[in-house]
Design a protein around this motif. Sequence first.
Motif, PDB file in Angstrom:
ATOM      1  N   ASP A 205       0.834  -1.202   0.000  1.00 41.64           N
ATOM      2  CA  ASP A 205       0.000   0.000   0.000  1.00 41.64           C
ATOM      3  C   ASP A 205       0.868   1.252   0.000  1.00 41.64           C
ATOM      4  OD1 ASP A 205      -1.886   1.935   0.347  1.00 41.64           O
ATOM      5  OD2 ASP A 205      -2.741   1.114   2.180  1.00 41.64           O
ATOM      6  N   ASP A 206       1.827   1.299   0.924  1.00 48.42           N
ATOM      7  CA  ASP A 206       2.701   2.476   1.053  1.00 48.42           C
ATOM      8  C   ASP A 206       3.499   2.710  -0.228  1.00 48.42           C
ATOM      9  OD1 ASP A 206       3.690   4.628   2.357  1.00 48.42           O
ATOM     10  OD2 ASP A 206       4.805   3.528   3.876  1.00 48.42           O
ATOM     11  N   THR A 207       4.030   1.624  -0.804  1.00 51.09           N
ATOM     12  CA  THR A 207       4.834   1.743  -2.020  1.00 51.09           C
ATOM     13  C   THR A 207       4.003   2.211  -3.202  1.00 51.09           C
ATOM     14  OG1 THR A 207       6.228  -0.070  -1.219  1.00 51.09           O
ATOM     15  CG2 THR A 207       6.416   0.509  -3.552  1.00 51.09           C
ATOM     16  N   ALA A 208       2.779   1.699  -3.304  1.00 50.30           N
ATOM     17  CA  ALA A 208       1.933   2.024  -4.444  1.00 50.30           C
ATOM     18  C   ALA A 208       1.327   3.418  -4.344  1.00 50.30           C
ATOM     19  CB  ALA A 208       0.820   0.985  -4.574  1.00 50.30           C
ATOM     20  N   VAL A 209       1.082   3.887  -3.132  1.00 54.25           N
ATOM     21  CA  VAL A 209       0.413   5.185  -2.949  1.00 54.25           C
ATOM     22  C   VAL A 209       1.373   6.352  -3.119  1.00 54.25           C
ATOM     23  CG1 VAL A 209      -0.654   6.667  -1.202  1.00 54.25           C
ATOM     24  CG2 VAL A 209      -1.467   4.329  -1.516  1.00 54.25           C
TER      25      VAL A 209
ATOM     26  N   GLU B 131     -10.005   6.963   3.059  1.00 57.35           N
ATOM     27  CA  GLU B 131      -9.114   7.494   2.023  1.00 57.35           C
ATOM     28  C   GLU B 131      -9.261   6.709   0.721  1.00 57.35           C
ATOM     29  OE1 GLU B 131      -5.922   9.887   2.285  1.00 57.35           O
ATOM     30  OE2 GLU B 131      -7.707  10.753   3.164  1.00 57.35           O
ATOM     31  N   GLY B 132      -9.344   5.381   0.845  1.00 52.15           N
ATOM     32  CA  GLY B 132      -9.496   4.546  -0.338  1.00 52.15           C
ATOM     33  C   GLY B 132     -10.795   4.811  -1.064  1.00 52.15           C
ATOM     34  N   TYR B 133     -11.880   4.969  -0.298  1.00 53.13           N
ATOM     35  CA  TYR B 133     -13.170   5.270  -0.920  1.00 53.13           C
ATOM     36  C   TYR B 133     -13.128   6.617  -1.622  1.00 53.13           C
ATOM     37  CZ  TYR B 133     -17.962   6.783  -1.469  1.00 53.13           C
ATOM     38  OH  TYR B 133     -19.124   7.287  -2.001  1.00 53.13           O
ATOM     39  N   GLU B 134     -12.479   7.596  -1.002  1.00 49.37           N
ATOM     40  CA  GLU B 134     -12.362   8.914  -1.627  1.00 49.37           C
ATOM     41  C   GLU B 134     -11.645   8.821  -2.973  1.00 49.37           C
ATOM     42  OE1 GLU B 134     -13.185  12.355  -0.306  1.00 49.37           O
ATOM     43  OE2 GLU B 134     -14.660  10.931   0.425  1.00 49.37           O
TER      44      GLU B 134
ATOM     45  N   LEU C 251      -0.254   1.308 -10.860  1.00 46.67           N
ATOM     46  CA  LEU C 251       0.235   1.338  -9.486  1.00 46.67           C
ATOM     47  C   LEU C 251      -0.705   2.134  -8.584  1.00 46.67           C
ATOM     48  CD1 LEU C 251       2.719   0.257  -7.950  1.00 46.67           C
ATOM     49  CD2 LEU C 251       3.767   2.502  -8.245  1.00 46.67           C
ATOM     50  N   ALA C 252      -1.279   3.212  -9.122  1.00 47.20           N
ATOM     51  CA  ALA C 252      -2.250   3.997  -8.345  1.00 47.20           C
ATOM     52  C   ALA C 252      -3.489   3.166  -8.025  1.00 47.20           C
ATOM     53  CB  ALA C 252      -2.635   5.255  -9.116  1.00 47.20           C
ATOM     54  N   TYR C 253      -3.949   2.384  -9.005  1.00 47.52           N
ATOM     55  CA  TYR C 253      -5.089   1.506  -8.770  1.00 47.52           C
ATOM     56  C   TYR C 253      -4.755   0.448  -7.716  1.00 47.52           C
ATOM     57  CZ  TYR C 253      -7.175   3.480 -13.011  1.00 47.52           C
ATOM     58  OH  TYR C 253      -7.696   4.335 -13.946  1.00 47.52           O
ATOM     59  N   VAL C 254      -3.548  -0.118  -7.824  1.00 52.60           N
ATOM     60  CA  VAL C 254      -3.115  -1.126  -6.858  1.00 52.60           C
ATOM     61  C   VAL C 254      -3.034  -0.513  -5.458  1.00 52.60           C
ATOM     62  CG1 VAL C 254      -1.174  -2.587  -6.148  1.00 52.60           C
ATOM     63  CG2 VAL C 254      -1.862  -2.515  -8.544  1.00 52.60           C
ATOM     64  N   GLY C 255      -2.519   0.713  -5.376  1.00 60.33           N
ATOM     65  CA  GLY C 255      -2.427   1.391  -4.091  1.00 60.33           C
ATOM     66  C   GLY C 255      -3.784   1.628  -3.463  1.00 60.33           C
TER      67      GLY C 255
ATOM     68  N   TRP D 142      -8.159  -2.855   1.053  1.00 62.37           N
ATOM     69  CA  TRP D 142      -7.976  -4.223   1.542  1.00 62.37           C
ATOM     70  C   TRP D 142      -7.336  -4.218   2.933  1.00 62.37           C
ATOM     71  CZ3 TRP D 142      -2.811  -6.404  -0.464  1.00 62.37           C
ATOM     72  CH2 TRP D 142      -2.400  -7.478   0.326  1.00 62.37           C
ATOM     73  N   VAL D 143      -6.244  -3.489   3.085  1.00 60.72           N
ATOM     74  CA  VAL D 143      -5.533  -3.469   4.366  1.00 60.72           C
ATOM     75  C   VAL D 143      -6.403  -2.851   5.455  1.00 60.72           C
ATOM     76  CG1 VAL D 143      -3.575  -2.470   5.590  1.00 60.72           C
ATOM     77  CG2 VAL D 143      -3.251  -3.443   3.324  1.00 60.72           C
ATOM     78  N   GLY D 144      -7.048  -1.722   5.145  1.00 62.97           N
ATOM     79  CA  GLY D 144      -7.880  -1.055   6.140  1.00 62.97           C
ATOM     80  C   GLY D 144      -9.008  -1.932   6.625  1.00 62.97           C
ATOM     81  N   ALA D 145      -9.719  -2.555   5.689  1.00 64.44           N
ATOM     82  CA  ALA D 145     -10.849  -3.408   6.071  1.00 64.44           C
ATOM     83  C   ALA D 145     -10.381  -4.647   6.820  1.00 64.44           C
ATOM     84  CB  ALA D 145     -11.639  -3.817   4.832  1.00 64.44           C
ATOM     85  N   GLU D 146      -9.267  -5.222   6.409  1.00 62.07           N
ATOM     86  CA  GLU D 146      -8.762  -6.426   7.084  1.00 62.07           C
ATOM     87  C   GLU D 146      -8.399  -6.125   8.533  1.00 62.07           C
ATOM     88  OE1 GLU D 146      -5.516 -10.022   6.344  1.00 62.07           O
ATOM     89  OE2 GLU D 146      -5.839  -8.480   4.816  1.00 62.07           O
TER      90      GLU D 146
END
Length: 311
Positions: free
Chosen positions: A43-47, A108-111, A232-236, A242-246
């Motif tokens: 997440d950090d790398t992709a964002v 943030e992801g939803y935004e 990469l932006a989409y993956v981020g 994914w990470v937040g919800a998990e």
Amino acid sequence: MASGLLALLDDVAALVKVSAASLDDVPAQVAKTTGKVSGIVIDDTAVTPKYVVGLDPSRELAIIYQIAKKSLINKLLFISPAALLLGFFAPWAITPILMLGGCFLCYEGYEKVHSMFSTHSDQEEDADNATTITPEELEKERVDGAVRTDLILSSEIVAITYSTVADTPLMNQIIVMLAVGIFITVAVYGFVGLIVKADDMGVHMAKEKFHPAVQKFGRGLVKGMPTFLKVLAYVGTAAMLWVGAEIVIHGIPFLHHLLENFLHSLPEIPALQWFIKVLISALAGIILGFLIDKIVTLVRKMLPSGKKEKA
């Protein structure tokens, strides 16, 4: 007197031996923890690369360095000591804090998902707003935004690291947390630096002084980087959801057990189970982010400043 001194030396030797044996486990604990936080690292790398898009190319590495430096300072000087103190005085607070961070990532992801489907007029308005600030102000805004997001991700990394070594001696906890913090920061922002300068490397490799195969690769690198950064932006964004919800699901035993039982009912194919888990978590992240967005919008409307803007 001599016997007492010998006994003391025996105790010291035993203590050193135990400490050495304990420290021998540090590399394994670092590797284990790094694996656990791999989703957040992705997440950090992709964002991060998106924070330098549209800025002066000559400032890209300087901006990445600023973000990395603040990330490392936050991990080592603030978040890690806070995690150790919480673990000692209020271990019950770590999970709720993790869940709050997970909710923020979903929001943030939803935004970001919502902005992908925003209207053309909204994008033009954002572009008009961007032209009203200087390049220096835009750079500071980008760095602040990156550090803010990284602070949440770093907190998740440190909290997960602490949970992995919570039952080990204090010295082990400190060493593992410092090692993980340094290793992940260097790895993430080193890779991000390579990504943002890949097009420059491609231009250099495309020069005539190199072998035709190298030139071809360089031209392909330059042409492919815009698409790569977009993917990469989409993956981020997906990783953020994914990470937040998990994290949130893991903090609610009922949901965690429900998800695990469902995954165990699937065929014993690790790749399939992992993909289904990621897909469910990402969808849950969108739903949670949507709900948080509605709550934030409602609260803003209820505040005096929100009512004034509405008027």
